[in-house]
Design an enzyme around this catalytic site. Structure first.
Site, PDB file in Angstrom:
ATOM      1  CE  LYS A  14      -3.733  -2.380   2.536  1.00 57.32           C
ATOM      2  NZ  LYS A  14      -4.734  -2.246   3.638  1.00 57.32           N
TER       3      LYS A  14
ATOM      4  CE1 TYR B  63      -9.373  -2.898   0.951  1.00 54.98           C
ATOM      5  CE2 TYR B  63      -8.716  -0.879  -0.160  1.00 54.98           C
ATOM      6  CZ  TYR B  63      -8.396  -1.994   0.592  1.00 54.98           C
ATOM      7  OH  TYR B  63      -7.091  -2.203   0.994  1.00 54.98           O
TER       8      TYR B  63
ATOM      9  NE  ARG C 174      -6.527 -12.156   5.324  1.00 52.73           N
ATOM     10  CZ  ARG C 174      -7.239 -11.030   5.379  1.00 52.73           C
ATOM     11  NH1 ARG C 174      -7.083 -10.093   4.453  1.00 52.73           N
ATOM     12  NH2 ARG C 174      -8.094 -10.817   6.348  1.00 52.73           N
TER      13      ARG C 174
ATOM     14  CB  THR D  88      -7.319  -5.635  10.179  1.00 54.20           C
ATOM     15  OG1 THR D  88      -7.917  -6.736   9.504  1.00 54.20           O
ATOM     16  CG2 THR D  88      -7.552  -4.362   9.386  1.00 54.20           C
TER      17      THR D  88
ATOM     18  NE  ARG E  33      -2.220  -5.904   7.331  1.00 55.77           N
ATOM     19  CZ  ARG E  33      -3.402  -6.390   6.968  1.00 55.77           C
ATOM     20  NH1 ARG E  33      -4.075  -7.198   7.784  1.00 55.77           N
ATOM     21  NH2 ARG E  33      -3.916  -6.081   5.797  1.00 55.77           N
TER      22      ARG E  33
ATOM     23  CG  ASN F 213      -3.383  -2.528   7.075  1.00 53.87           C
ATOM     24  OD1 ASN F 213      -3.202  -2.115   5.923  1.00 53.87           O
ATOM     25  ND2 ASN F 213      -4.492  -3.143   7.433  1.00 53.87           N
TER      26      ASN F 213
ATOM     27  CG  HIS G 269      -5.199  -6.242  -0.119  1.00 47.88           C
ATOM     28  ND1 HIS G 269      -6.367  -6.320   0.596  1.00 47.88           N
ATOM     29  CD2 HIS G 269      -5.358  -7.060  -1.196  1.00 47.88           C
ATOM     30  CE1 HIS G 269      -7.212  -7.137  -0.035  1.00 47.88           C
ATOM     31  NE2 HIS G 269      -6.621  -7.604  -1.121  1.00 47.88           N
TER      32      HIS G 269
ATOM     33  CD  GLU H 205      -9.010  -8.931  -3.294  1.00 46.78           C
ATOM     34  OE1 GLU H 205      -7.838  -9.301  -3.038  1.00 46.78           O
ATOM     35  OE2 GLU H 205      -9.854  -8.711  -2.402  1.00 46.78           O
TER      36      GLU H 205
HETATM   37  O1  CDP Z   1      -7.056  -5.847   5.087  1.00 47.05           O
HETATM   38  P1  CDP Z   1      -7.895  -6.739   5.968  1.00 47.05           P
HETATM   39  O2  CDP Z   1      -8.641  -7.795   5.196  1.00 47.05           O
HETATM   40  O3  CDP Z   1      -7.094  -7.300   7.113  1.00 47.05           O
HETATM   41  O4  CDP Z   1      -8.980  -5.781   6.667  1.00 47.05           O
HETATM   42  P2  CDP Z   1     -10.462  -5.337   6.235  1.00 47.05           P
HETATM   43  O5  CDP Z   1     -11.305  -5.390   7.464  1.00 47.05           O
HETATM   44  O6  CDP Z   1     -10.943  -6.082   5.027  1.00 47.05           O
HETATM   45  O7  CDP Z   1     -10.271  -3.793   5.850  1.00 47.05           O
HETATM   46  C1  CDP Z   1      -9.679  -3.417   4.629  1.00 47.05           C
HETATM   47  C2  CDP Z   1      -8.716  -2.281   4.895  1.00 47.05           C
HETATM   48  O8  CDP Z   1      -9.435  -1.139   5.330  1.00 47.05           O
HETATM   49  C3  CDP Z   1      -7.704  -2.556   6.033  1.00 47.05           C
HETATM   50  O9  CDP Z   1      -6.588  -3.284   5.601  1.00 47.05           O
HETATM   51  C4  CDP Z   1      -7.353  -1.138   6.477  1.00 47.05           C
HETATM   52  O10 CDP Z   1      -6.359  -0.551   5.650  1.00 47.05           O
HETATM   53  C5  CDP Z   1      -8.683  -0.387   6.256  1.00 47.05           C
HETATM   54  N1  CDP Z   1      -9.480  -0.205   7.487  1.00 47.05           N
HETATM   55  C6  CDP Z   1      -9.655   1.075   7.992  1.00 47.05           C
HETATM   56  O11 CDP Z   1      -9.176   2.046   7.408  1.00 47.05           O
HETATM   57  N2  CDP Z   1     -10.405   1.269   9.148  1.00 47.05           N
HETATM   58  C7  CDP Z   1     -10.954   0.231   9.777  1.00 47.05           C
HETATM   59  N3  CDP Z   1     -11.669   0.448  10.878  1.00 47.05           N
HETATM   60  C8  CDP Z   1     -10.780  -1.072   9.279  1.00 47.05           C
HETATM   61  C9  CDP Z   1     -10.040  -1.270   8.125  1.00 47.05           C
HETATM   62 MG    MG Z   2     -10.343  -7.744   3.992  1.00 46.37          MG
END
Ligand code: CDP
Ligand code: MG
Length: 153
Positions: free
Chosen positions: A9, A49, A85, A91, A102, A112, A115, A126
């Site tokens: 990212k 997203y 993962r 996350t 992370r 973080n 992705h 994706e």
């Molecule tokens: O990336 P991951 O699948 O672990 O997390 P996600 O819950 O699918 O969220 C996607 C991305 O959104 C995260 O990797 C964060 O960069 C962002 N995010 C955020 O900005 N604020 C949150 N409360 C949760 C996620």
């Molecule tokens: Mg996710």
């Protein structure tokens, strides 16, 4: 054999951590089959997203992910979706275990660094958001016989 999409990212690119992160995936034995530096547009961010577009934090996520280039890549390996993962960690960088990417490099819920697709359907969807079929390279690394045994699928 599985493939997954990873994105380094904008925070990873800006903080000069691309090499560090790529090194971890290479050292693990994963095979890079596509890679490019690119800018995510707001349109692509909304597709990538889609599940989060309605969340109250989506607008800042879109600003973040479109705010500087990303390095998009496809990596291949046995169980690579869950392997990646688990290498990423939770996350939020504030919750991720030390030893994960992370956990070691992020102090943010949003910034973080990396992705990784969260399942086979997400990976398929994706990969094709970021790469054309011609950009996905089929090749067998010569080191494979020293990365896993021949009877490991
Ligand atoms: O990336 P991951 O699948 O672990 O997390 P996600 O819950 O699918 O969220 C996607 C991305 O959104 C995260 O990797 C964060 O960069 C962002 N995010 C955020 O900005 N604020 C949150 N409360 C949760 C996620
Ligand atoms: Mg996710």
């Amino acid at each position: 054999m599985q493939r997954t999409l990873i994105l380094l990212k904008p925070d990873c690119v800006q903080r000069r951590l691309m090499g560090e992160v790529i090194s971890r995936f290479e050292a693990k034995g994963l095979n890079f089959v596509a890679m490019k530096l690119m800018r995510v547009t707001p349109e692509l961010a909304k597709k990538h997203y889609a599940e989060h577009v309605e969340k109250e934090w989506y607008p800042t996520l879109e600003l973040f992910i479109t705010g500087a280039p990303v390095l998009a890549a496809v990596v291949e390996g046995l169980d690579v979706i869950s392997v990646v993962r688990s290498m990423l960690g939770a996350t939020s960088g504030l919750k991720a275990e030390p030893g994960t990417i992370r956990g070691d490099f992020s102090s943010s819920r949003q910034m973080n660094l990396v992705h990784g697709s969260d399942g086979p359907e997400a990976a398929e969807r994706e990969i094709h958001l970021y790469f054309s079929q011609e950009e996905l390279l089929d090749f067998e690394p010569t080191i494979t016989p020293w990365v896993r045994a021949s009877d490991e699928a």
